[in-house]
Design a protein around this motif. Structure first.
Motif, PDB file in Angstrom:
ATOM      1  N   GLU A 178       6.971   7.786   1.166  1.00  0.00           N
ATOM      2  CA  GLU A 178       6.189   8.582   2.113  1.00  0.00           C
ATOM      3  C   GLU A 178       4.765   8.043   2.270  1.00  0.00           C
ATOM      4  O   GLU A 178       4.126   8.259   3.276  1.00  0.00           O
ATOM      5  N   LEU A 221       3.685   4.974   2.379  1.00  0.00           N
ATOM      6  CA  LEU A 221       3.528   3.630   2.946  1.00  0.00           C
ATOM      7  C   LEU A 221       2.632   3.616   4.181  1.00  0.00           C
ATOM      8  O   LEU A 221       2.741   4.454   5.062  1.00  0.00           O
ATOM      9  N   ASN A 222       1.755   2.629   4.194  1.00  0.00           N
ATOM     10  CA  ASN A 222       0.936   2.403   5.370  1.00  0.00           C
ATOM     11  C   ASN A 222       1.239   0.995   5.852  1.00  0.00           C
ATOM     12  O   ASN A 222       0.949   0.015   5.165  1.00  0.00           O
ATOM     13  N   LEU A 223       1.828   0.920   7.025  1.00  0.00           N
ATOM     14  CA  LEU A 223       2.246  -0.398   7.535  1.00  0.00           C
ATOM     15  C   LEU A 223       1.063  -1.336   7.747  1.00  0.00           C
ATOM     16  O   LEU A 223       1.215  -2.551   7.732  1.00  0.00           O
ATOM     17  N   ASP A 224      -0.108  -0.747   7.949  1.00  0.00           N
ATOM     18  CA  ASP A 224      -1.307  -1.579   8.144  1.00  0.00           C
ATOM     19  C   ASP A 224      -1.656  -2.342   6.870  1.00  0.00           C
ATOM     20  O   ASP A 224      -2.407  -3.329   6.906  1.00  0.00           O
ATOM     21  N   ARG A 270       4.066  -9.289   8.668  1.00  0.00           N
ATOM     22  CA  ARG A 270       4.794  -8.050   8.945  1.00  0.00           C
ATOM     23  C   ARG A 270       6.244  -8.306   9.379  1.00  0.00           C
ATOM     24  O   ARG A 270       7.174  -7.703   8.849  1.00  0.00           O
ATOM     25  N   ALA A 271       6.388  -9.204  10.323  1.00  0.00           N
ATOM     26  CA  ALA A 271       7.740  -9.501  10.844  1.00  0.00           C
ATOM     27  C   ALA A 271       8.650  -9.987   9.722  1.00  0.00           C
ATOM     28  O   ALA A 271       9.811  -9.572   9.629  1.00  0.00           O
ATOM     29  N   ILE A 324       9.523  -7.060   7.410  1.00  0.00           N
ATOM     30  CA  ILE A 324      10.496  -6.152   8.049  1.00  0.00           C
ATOM     31  C   ILE A 324      11.885  -6.789   8.025  1.00  0.00           C
ATOM     32  O   ILE A 324      12.890  -6.130   7.739  1.00  0.00           O
ATOM     33  N   LYS A 325      11.917  -8.083   8.284  1.00  0.00           N
ATOM     34  CA  LYS A 325      13.195  -8.791   8.317  1.00  0.00           C
ATOM     35  C   LYS A 325      13.869  -8.725   6.939  1.00  0.00           C
ATOM     36  O   LYS A 325      15.068  -8.421   6.840  1.00  0.00           O
ATOM     37  N   ARG A 331      15.544   5.230   7.601  1.00  0.00           N
ATOM     38  CA  ARG A 331      14.121   4.942   7.823  1.00  0.00           C
ATOM     39  C   ARG A 331      13.345   5.060   6.513  1.00  0.00           C
ATOM     40  O   ARG A 331      12.519   4.229   6.181  1.00  0.00           O
ATOM     41  N   LYS A 332      13.670   6.112   5.774  1.00  0.00           N
ATOM     42  CA  LYS A 332      13.020   6.350   4.483  1.00  0.00           C
ATOM     43  C   LYS A 332      13.320   5.195   3.539  1.00  0.00           C
ATOM     44  O   LYS A 332      12.455   4.726   2.797  1.00  0.00           O
ATOM     45  N   LEU A 352      14.075   2.174   4.367  1.00  0.00           N
ATOM     46  CA  LEU A 352      13.359   0.985   4.838  1.00  0.00           C
ATOM     47  C   LEU A 352      11.918   1.020   4.334  1.00  0.00           C
ATOM     48  O   LEU A 352      11.378   0.009   3.872  1.00  0.00           O
ATOM     49  N   TYR A 353      11.315   2.206   4.418  1.00  0.00           N
ATOM     50  CA  TYR A 353       9.950   2.375   3.925  1.00  0.00           C
ATOM     51  C   TYR A 353       9.887   2.132   2.426  1.00  0.00           C
ATOM     52  O   TYR A 353       8.955   1.526   1.914  1.00  0.00           O
TER      53      TYR A 353
END
Lengths: 137, 188
Positions: free
Chosen positions: B106, B108-111, B118-119, B122-123, B169-170, B172-173
């Motif tokens: 919960e 996580l900050n993607l920034d 990032r890519a 994510i991959k 989604r969770k 993945l985070y």
């Protein structure tokens, strides 16, 4: 996990490039489709009832006709003899004729049954073969 | 517009112009291949399965009535093909329930992930997702399919799809968070 992060993630995922198959993938798929389609058309154009079936069917009809004629001719011979020789006891002769014709008569019938059975089997085999290829495509 | 394009080409194919199917293959090959690759975990098998899925779709095109999106129909064929293949090979189909979702997902900050990485992150995280979750994420985010459309592909109920997507989604985070922590430890 908040909504803003979700939006960011969504945007990131959109930027991502998916895995790609080999360069000639589309060509391979299309070739396979064309290949299978031409095979399908070939099967469609092949006659299910070939010459063999028709020959057997004609032979069967001919033999059936012969059986019919031969079995009737026994009765005809007996009646003709009684007409020519009214006092003649034709029962012995007719019995003899009858047994000969009966033996002869059942022979073509047996052959006809064998031919009919083989033609039916031939037809079933060809039908199954043709359809199994059609369904496989 | 895209659906209209698909319908246009499908009608052409149905009328005997087979070569128009190449448009469909070209358009959907990446996503079909990605689903297959994720499930089968092998490029060769995935290519074969993707090819098989397109051929199956071509042969059953006459059954496509156009009531649903063509892509949904195609993905359902692909997904079912892959699942059957996995069952045939008796591979274990990893499900969301097999992987633990940590509470700190919960936070996580993607920034926090450097933009240039990032890519890549994510991959990698997507690769670590279980097969069913990956498919949900792929269809929802990449293909912008609705929950109803995804439920048609996966044969899950709409509510179940929604829950599973949320968990995916969770997850993945959670994976991303773990990766960030590992990165931080290596720096320190």
């Amino acid at each position: 996990m908040n909504e803003l992060e979700d939006i960011k993630l969504e945007a990131l995922l959109h930027e991502m490039k998916l895995e790609s198959p080999e360069v000639n993938f589309s060509a391979r798929v299309m070739n396979k489709i064309f290949e299978e389609e031409s095979e399908f058309n070939k099967i469609k154009s092949t006659r299910i009832l070939g010459n063999g079936f028709w020959i057997i069917l004609v032979l069967f009809v001919a033999l059936f006709a012969i059986t019919y004629i031969v079995s009737n001719s026994g009765v005809l011979v007996e009646s003709e003899l009684t007409k020519i020789f009214p006092g003649l006891n034709t029962s012995g002769v007719s019995n003899g004729y009858q047994s000969i014709f009966e033996k002869m008569g059942t022979m073509p019938l047996k052959i006809a049954v064998i031919l009919l059975a083989s033609s039916v089997l031939l037809f079933i085999e060809r039908f199954i073969n043709a359809n199994s290829k059609v369904f496989a495509i | 517009m895209e659906q209209k394009d698909d319908i246009f080409y499908i009608e052409k194919i149905k009328s005997g112009q087979t070569n128009h199917f190449s448009y469909i293959v070209e358009k959907y090959k990446d996503i079909v291949f990605s689903i297959a690759l994720k499930v089968l975990r092998n490029r060769e098998d995935a290519e074969e399965m993707a090819q098989e899925s397109f051929i199956k779709a071509y042969k059953s095109l006459h059954t496509f009535k156009g009531t649903a999106k063509f892509s949904t129909w195609l993905y359902r064929i692909t997904y079912n093909n892959c699942i059957s293949e996995v069952r045939k090979k008796k591979q274990h189909f990893v499900s969301t329930n097999d992987i633990e979702i940590k509470d700190d997902a919960e936070e996580l900050n993607l920034d926090g992930i450097p933009s240039e990485n990032r890519a890549k992150y994510i991959k990698i995280a997507l690769q670590k997702l279980p097969e069913d979750d990956y498919t949900l994420v792929l269809l929802y985010y990449f293909e912008e399919q609705s929950i109803e459309e995804i439920s048609k592909v996966t044969k899950l109920s709409a509510s179940n799809t929604k829950v599973k997507l949320h968990r995916a989604r969770k997850k993945l985070y959670s994976i991303l968070n773990e990766m960030l922590k590992e990165e931080l430890y290596t720096i320190l």
